[in-house]
Enzyme design. Sequence first.
Site, PDB file in Angstrom:
ATOM      1  N   ASN A  99     -32.123-120.565  60.829  1.00  0.00           N
ATOM      2  CA  ASN A  99     -33.113-121.044  61.821  1.00  0.00           C
ATOM      3  C   ASN A  99     -33.030-122.526  62.140  1.00  0.00           C
ATOM      4  O   ASN A  99     -33.265-122.918  63.272  1.00  0.00           O
ATOM      5  CB  ASN A  99     -34.534-120.615  61.409  1.00  0.00           C
ATOM      6  CG  ASN A  99     -35.007-121.249  60.132  1.00  0.00           C
ATOM      7  OD1 ASN A  99     -34.230-121.444  59.206  1.00  0.00           O
ATOM      8  ND2 ASN A  99     -36.267-121.576  60.073  1.00  0.00           N
ATOM      9  N   GLU A 194     -36.356-122.118  48.553  1.00  0.00           N
ATOM     10  CA  GLU A 194     -37.132-122.586  49.709  1.00  0.00           C
ATOM     11  C   GLU A 194     -37.359-121.359  50.586  1.00  0.00           C
ATOM     12  O   GLU A 194     -36.456-120.938  51.318  1.00  0.00           O
ATOM     13  CB  GLU A 194     -36.349-123.669  50.472  1.00  0.00           C
ATOM     14  CG  GLU A 194     -36.129-124.946  49.684  1.00  0.00           C
ATOM     15  CD  GLU A 194     -37.362-125.869  49.688  1.00  0.00           C
ATOM     16  OE1 GLU A 194     -38.256-125.678  50.530  1.00  0.00           O
ATOM     17  OE2 GLU A 194     -37.415-126.772  48.835  1.00  0.00           O
ATOM     18  N   CYS A 228     -39.961-122.049  59.433  1.00  0.00           N
ATOM     19  CA  CYS A 228     -40.653-121.584  58.224  1.00  0.00           C
ATOM     20  C   CYS A 228     -42.043-122.203  58.075  1.00  0.00           C
ATOM     21  O   CYS A 228     -42.924-121.603  57.475  1.00  0.00           O
ATOM     22  CB  CYS A 228     -39.819-121.883  56.992  1.00  0.00           C
ATOM     23  SG  CYS A 228     -39.389-123.625  56.853  1.00  0.00           S
TER      24      CYS A 228
HETATM   25  P1  NAD Z   1     -32.183-114.622  54.853  1.00  0.00           P
HETATM   26  O1  NAD Z   1     -32.837-114.567  53.530  1.00  0.00           O
HETATM   27  O2  NAD Z   1     -31.943-113.361  55.579  1.00  0.00           O
HETATM   28  O3  NAD Z   1     -30.739-115.332  54.745  1.00  0.00           O
HETATM   29  C1  NAD Z   1     -30.548-116.566  54.099  1.00  0.00           C
HETATM   30  C2  NAD Z   1     -29.147-116.598  53.513  1.00  0.00           C
HETATM   31  O4  NAD Z   1     -29.025-115.549  52.562  1.00  0.00           O
HETATM   32  C3  NAD Z   1     -28.039-116.425  54.520  1.00  0.00           C
HETATM   33  O5  NAD Z   1     -27.023-117.356  54.248  1.00  0.00           O
HETATM   34  C4  NAD Z   1     -27.575-115.006  54.313  1.00  0.00           C
HETATM   35  O6  NAD Z   1     -26.172-114.841  54.508  1.00  0.00           O
HETATM   36  C5  NAD Z   1     -27.907-114.739  52.868  1.00  0.00           C
HETATM   37  N1  NAD Z   1     -28.291-113.326  52.656  1.00  0.00           N
HETATM   38  C6  NAD Z   1     -28.905-112.490  53.539  1.00  0.00           C
HETATM   39  N2  NAD Z   1     -29.129-111.287  52.983  1.00  0.00           N
HETATM   40  C7  NAD Z   1     -28.621-111.362  51.727  1.00  0.00           C
HETATM   41  C8  NAD Z   1     -28.539-110.423  50.653  1.00  0.00           C
HETATM   42  N3  NAD Z   1     -29.002-109.167  50.767  1.00  0.00           N
HETATM   43  N4  NAD Z   1     -27.932-110.823  49.505  1.00  0.00           N
HETATM   44  C9  NAD Z   1     -27.464-112.091  49.371  1.00  0.00           C
HETATM   45  N5  NAD Z   1     -27.528-112.990  50.360  1.00  0.00           N
HETATM   46  C10 NAD Z   1     -28.086-112.650  51.519  1.00  0.00           C
HETATM   47  O7  NAD Z   1     -33.030-115.655  55.701  1.00  0.00           O
HETATM   48  P2  NAD Z   1     -32.824-116.068  57.222  1.00  0.00           P
HETATM   49  O8  NAD Z   1     -33.161-114.895  58.071  1.00  0.00           O
HETATM   50  O9  NAD Z   1     -31.508-116.723  57.399  1.00  0.00           O
HETATM   51  O10 NAD Z   1     -33.950-117.207  57.389  1.00  0.00           O
HETATM   52  C11 NAD Z   1     -35.262-116.906  57.660  1.00  0.00           C
HETATM   53  C12 NAD Z   1     -36.126-116.999  56.424  1.00  0.00           C
HETATM   54  O11 NAD Z   1     -35.913-118.241  55.770  1.00  0.00           O
HETATM   55  C13 NAD Z   1     -37.621-116.981  56.756  1.00  0.00           C
HETATM   56  O12 NAD Z   1     -38.280-116.184  55.813  1.00  0.00           O
HETATM   57  C14 NAD Z   1     -38.035-118.439  56.620  1.00  0.00           C
HETATM   58  O13 NAD Z   1     -39.395-118.632  56.311  1.00  0.00           O
HETATM   59  C15 NAD Z   1     -37.142-118.906  55.513  1.00  0.00           C
HETATM   60  N6  NAD Z   1     -36.924-120.334  55.603  1.00  0.00           N
HETATM   61  C16 NAD Z   1     -37.473-121.150  54.661  1.00  0.00           C
HETATM   62  C17 NAD Z   1     -37.293-122.523  54.754  1.00  0.00           C
HETATM   63  C18 NAD Z   1     -37.851-123.470  53.747  1.00  0.00           C
HETATM   64  O14 NAD Z   1     -37.444-124.639  53.747  1.00  0.00           O
HETATM   65  N7  NAD Z   1     -38.774-123.069  52.882  1.00  0.00           N
HETATM   66  C19 NAD Z   1     -36.565-123.042  55.811  1.00  0.00           C
HETATM   67  C20 NAD Z   1     -36.031-122.172  56.748  1.00  0.00           C
HETATM   68  C21 NAD Z   1     -36.205-120.822  56.629  1.00  0.00           C
END
Ligand code: NAD
Length: 442
Positions: A99, A194, A228
């Site tokens: 994001n 995070e 987020c």
């Molecule tokens: P996601 O959890 O789907 O993916 C994040 C990362 O994990 C990616 O690099 C992806 O390749 C990997 N991933 C995805 N599925 C996986 C699995 N089954 N096993 C291992 N790795 C896997 O998250 P997203 O859709 O990329 O981002 C959105 C989420 O992130 C929202 O929930 C948002 O709130 C959160 N977010 C948090 C922050 C923060 O700073 N706290 C910042 C941005 C986004």
Amino acid sequence: MTSITSIAKRKFLLKKLLKTIQRNEAQIIDALYKDFKKPAFETVITETSYVVSDLKHTISNINSWSKPKRIWPSLLNIPSSDFIYSEPYGRVLLIAPWNYPFQLAMCPMIAAVAAGNTVVLKPSELTFHTSQIITKIVEEVFDVKEVVVVNGGAAFTQSLLEKRWDYIFFTGSVPVGKIVAQAAAKYLTPITLELGGKNPCIIDENANLEVAAKRIVWSKFVNAGQTCIAPDYILVQGKEKYNLVELLKKEITRAYGENPEESKDFARIINPKNWKRLSEMIEPSKVLFGGIINEKDNYLSPTLIDEPSLSSEVMKDEIFGPILPIISYHDEKDLDKIILSFEKPLSLYVYSNDKDFAERMLTNYSFGGGCVNDCMIHFANKRLPFGGVGNSGMGAYHGKLGFDTFSHKKSIVKKPNWGDNNLRFAPYKNKLKYLKKILSWL
Ligand code: NAD
């Protein structure tokens, strides 16, 4: 190589990174536009300039942050010189989301390198163009033994998680955060998570509604709501609901025009899967404003939803898109009922001119961080820790705290070869009363 021990080398690498990012700014903006039509202005304010400022701040402070910190000795040890040494953990795995694909990959990497770690960085597979430019920049700046970018999806990330790391830093969703935590447990690897959550935005009867509407609209619809720390839903004092809704509608139209699909200032949903997930949250009978969708372009207009039930799709989980539910409350018991029905959120916002009310909201609920009379801007202060609590994450970073996150703090006591107090050494006969006397002075 498991760490970059020389501070001069770390500084050199970060300076090179700064120049390379500055030289590639146009390509970064272009990549984000290709990935989800992120407007150039938003890329500059939330990604490139943020990373550049983080780098400058880190470069200026790395010497003082990494120096062993002298602290007062304990009276029990005198004479001694006591220190905290910052030691790099070693090999760090960074997993980034889509994001804010540039900033959320770069900032943890900068902190990890500043602290002397070597890094394997896994950007999101959903932002192909941004991941490519990240790969190019990292290859230009670092040796593969220092930082390397690896690209792949969920299965590939799980294969990375099976390996042994000295630290794992993950930004992403709660379910994947749990997968990361389980994998880390195998080797007792320290982690930062995070994550996200359902962030309430409370507006009481004493709020300045015009100011609130303007700030909420920007915070909710920047990055098309895929933030987020965006306000997830509004809780407004019932008496003020009508006025607030009218002001929100007016502000959305002022900011994005009559047809936001034509606005150059409004991004798109990242992919068809998320577009479908969000579109299914919109119950036509509940739409107060917007609700326009276009599958071709993953477009979803800024949308206001009226009084959804807590069991409806839009209230089940973090929304993470340009849909803003508006729920009215009568008294603080209503607020408790709603806010406490969710896991601890990443952020909480309160708009009020009543300082006592605002303070109660800040202290009654547990959440990662937040603002009074604004949304999201706590992120911009490098002196504030950024992170969640409970389900919204563990650990924090930004500024010096990022450096500290990626450093093991070693306690060191240096003793001269003189000045021993014989009290501590055996035999202890007749010494207890003296020990108790000394302990009573401490
Ligand atoms: P996601 O959890 O789907 O993916 C994040 C990362 O994990 C990616 O690099 C992806 O390749 C990997 N991933 C995805 N599925 C996986 C699995 N089954 N096993 C291992 N790795 C896997 O998250 P997203 O859709 O990329 O981002 C959105 C989420 O992130 C929202 O929930 C948002 O709130 C959160 N977010 C948090 C922050 C923060 O700073 N706290 C910042 C941005 C986004």
